[in-house]
Each structure stands twice: as structure tokens, then as C-alpha cells.
Design an enzyme around this catalytic site. Structure first.
Site, short mmCIF file in Angstrom:
data_model
loop_
_atom_site.label_atom_id
_atom_site.label_comp_id
_atom_site.label_asym_id
_atom_site.label_seq_id
_atom_site.Cartn_x
_atom_site.Cartn_y
_atom_site.Cartn_z
N ARG A 101 0.87 -1.19 0.00
CA ARG A 101 0.00 0.00 0.00
C ARG A 101 0.90 1.23 0.00
NH1 ARG A 101 -5.43 1.55 3.36
NH2 ARG A 101 -6.18 0.06 1.83
N HIS A 128 -7.39 0.79 -6.49
CA HIS A 128 -7.60 -0.04 -5.28
C HIS A 128 -8.28 -1.34 -5.75
CE1 HIS A 128 -7.91 -1.21 -1.25
NE2 HIS A 128 -8.77 -0.35 -0.77
N GLN A 131 -10.29 -3.79 -3.33
CA GLN A 131 -11.60 -3.31 -2.90
C GLN A 131 -12.65 -3.62 -3.95
OE1 GLN A 131 -12.42 -1.46 0.15
NE2 GLN A 131 -14.37 -2.19 -0.59
N ASP A 219 -17.20 7.10 -1.41
CA ASP A 219 -15.89 6.94 -0.76
C ASP A 219 -15.61 8.27 -0.08
OD1 ASP A 219 -13.24 6.29 -0.10
OD2 ASP A 219 -12.49 6.49 -2.15
N CYS A 259 -16.69 1.93 0.60
CA CYS A 259 -15.50 1.11 0.84
C CYS A 259 -14.97 1.27 2.25
CB CYS A 259 -14.43 1.41 -0.21
SG CYS A 259 -13.90 3.12 -0.25
N ARG A 287 -13.76 -8.34 1.81
CA ARG A 287 -12.33 -8.12 1.53
C ARG A 287 -11.55 -9.40 1.80
NH1 ARG A 287 -10.39 -3.02 1.60
NH2 ARG A 287 -8.62 -4.10 0.67
#
Ligand code: CP
Ligand code: NVA
Length: 301
Positions: A101, A128, A131, A219, A259, A287
Site C-alpha cells: 500500500r 484499489h 476493494q 468513498d 469502501c 475483503r
């Protein structure tokens, strides 16, 4: 599949295979006979905060028989300026895979190239992908799939989530509407990279986007790394808040997805989040299942 670097780099079939496998791994979570990561050690190198991604990968690697070490990017020499390509060449000789990340997409791409080990993008400024795979699983579970559906994304359309959704629409053929104001919308340069048949509609009118939508998605307005723009973003993005008014325009049976982490009364109202908490936290749980499917797939290579 050798790496998971972006949704852009996947084919529709690869995405469908991962989601199918996630369904099966979820249904058989207590069956530990499948251990594709046995005797493997994976690293998680994180330069940004995380709750869901960190916990789901740490649990997922262990459930698949592997071990995992969490490395804060600031605690290793990377944080003191050691180049990513040198870090990658060291780690590639010791580890079986890496989950990263960070900020620049190029860093994840370089790590994959120089390490030679399976590399997973656990969020960059551009994408991402993990996700999205969990979201697709949730959409399949709650509304039967994405085929023929209209997914509406509200807020910072140009952020990693907006971009990854656009690639998912391009790869899978569903309709994506991105509702965002000027300056926060997917720009022409990005849109030109999508295949011409991609059904990605851009609008500055949140109500138009919500009408007939099957999924209302939002988001945070302030992605990691953008904290110094918080005040201006809260003003510019306010008309794109996902709230009860927008929900009333959506299709019968539409779901709300976020998310997470959520900032109540900014990108989503407290009431709408809580009345859709079951779907939103199912999305968070997914996830784990989706990433186990990614890990199992990469372990085959
Ligand atoms: N959605 C998501 O990636 O959450 P974290 O930042 O907590 O990992
Ligand atoms: N766009 C957000 C996603 C958080 C999971 C960010 O990059 O901070």
C-alpha cells in the site's frame, strides 16, 4: 495471473474467476484442507494507514497456510530513501509474495518487476483493485450480479476508487455513472485510456446519476495524502453526498456501498449508512474472501 497490480491489468475472465473462487472460499471458510500458501512467507509493506486491508490480508494469508509479516514503510530503509528497486531485489530473494500500500502506482509496478515475486496492490493513488473485487462479490451476493446493472459512484470521481470502478466497467461491461464536480471528475486523459466500448458516463448532476441506479457507491472525499485539501473538498463535494434524497431516485432494491472508512454527514449521511449497514459491512467482510481468492490464484504461479 502473476500479480494483482490494478483492475486495468486484469481481463474480464480473470475478474470473474476471482469472484467465483471467492464465493467458494467464503462458503468453505472452515475447510482448512486448501493451503496454497503452505510454507510461504509474505510481506505487507504499507506506507499509508489501513484497518480493513491490513486485517483481511493478515487473516487471509494465515487461513491459506502461510505466514505474513507487516512492515510499515517508515520502519524499513525504504522510508530513509532506499530505492524501491533495491528493496524489491532483497525481498524477492527471501519472500514468496508482497502486498503493498503506497502512493505511486509505479512503485508497485517496479516492485513486481524487480522482485520477481507475486505482488499485490493494496491501494495506490491510482487504483484499489482489492476493494473492487470484494465489492463485485458483494454486488453478486446482494443483487445477483453486475450484468445489466447501473452502478453510480458519487464524490471524488478521480480518486483511486473512481478509477478502479471505471476499469471494472470497461472489463465487465456494466454501466458506471460517475457524479463529480469539475476538478474531481475523471479527466479526458484518463477517459481516452478506456476502451471505446466502455459504458462510463460522467455527470456533474448527482440526481441524474442516482436515477435508475442499482448501486449507490461512495468513498471519502479526502483520500489519504490529500488531507491538506480537506476544507475545499468538503465544500466542492457537498452536492454529491449520498443521502436519502438520492436513494429515493434509485431503482427498487438498490443497495448502498461504501469502501470505508466513512465520514458521516460528509460523503454519506448517518441515517443512510446505518440503514444500509448490513450491506456495507458485508462488503467489508468480503475483503477477506476476495483477497483469499487472489492469494490462492497467485500462489499457483
Ligand atoms: N477500504 C479500505 O481499504 O480500508 P482500509 O483503508 O481500512 O484498509
Ligand atoms: N480513496 C480512499 C480509499 C480508502 C480505502 C483513499 O485513498 O484514502
Amino acid at each position: 495471473m502473476k500479480n494483482l497490480l490494478s483492475i486495468e491489468s486484469l481481463t474480464g475472465d480473470e475478474i470473474r474467476t476471482i469472484v467465483d473462487d471467492a464465493v467458494s472460499l467464503k462458503a468453505n471458510r472452515n475447510d482448512f484442507s486448501r493451503q496454497p500458501l503452505a510454507h510461504q512467507c509474505w510481506a505487507m509493506i504499507f506506507a499509508k494507514s489501513s484497518t480493513r486491508t491490513r486485517v483481511s490480508f493478515e487473516v487471509g494469508v494465515r487461513e491459506l497456510g502461510g505466514s505474513v509479516m507487516f512492515l510499515s514503510a517508515n520502519d524499513i530503509q525504504l522510508g530513509r530513501g532506499e530505492p524501491i528497486k533495491d528493496t524489491a531485489r532483497v525481498m524477492g530473494r527471501m519472500l514468496h509474495g508482497a502486498i503493498i500500500r503506497t502512493y505511486a502506482q509505479q512503485d508497485v509496478e517496479d516492485f513486481a518487476e524487480y522482485s520477481g515475486i507475486p505482488t499485490i496492490n493494496a491501494l495506490t493513488d491510482d487504483e484499489h483493485p482489492c476493494q473492487i473485487l470484494a465489492d463485485l462479490l458483494t454486488i453478486r451476493e446482494r443483487i445477483g450480479g453486475w450484468e445489466g446493472k447501473r452502478i453510480a459512484f458519487f464524490g471524488d470521481g478521480a480518486c483511486n476508487m473512481g478509477r478502479s470502478w471505471a476499469w471494472a466497467a470497461a472489463r465487465l461491461g456494466f454501466e458506471l455513472v460517475v457524479a463529480a464536480p469539475d476538478g474531481y471528475q475523471l479527466d479526458d486523459k484518463f477517459m481516452e485510456t478506456l476502451p471505446s466500448e466502455a459504458k462510463v458516463i460522467l455527470t456533474a448532476n448527482a440526481k441524474d446519476a442516482a436515477e435508475g441506479a442499482d448501486v449507490l457507491y461512495t468513498d471519502t472525499w479526502v483520500s489519504m495524502g490529500r488531507e491538506d485539501e480537506q476544507a475545499q473538498r468538503r465544500v466542492a463535494l457537498q452536492p454529491f453526498q449520498v443521502n436519502e434524497n438520492l436513494m429515493s431516485l434509485a431503482n427498487e432494491g438498490a443497495i448502498v456501498q461504501h469502501c470505508l472508512p466513512a465520514y458521516r454527514e460528509y460523503e454519506i449521511t448517518e441515517g443512510l449508512l446505518e440503514s444500509n449497514a448490513e450491506a456495507i459491512f458485508q462488503q467489508a467482510e468480503n475483503r477477506l474472501h476476495a483477497q483469499k481468492a487472489v492469494l490462492a490464484n497467485l500462489a499457483k504461479t
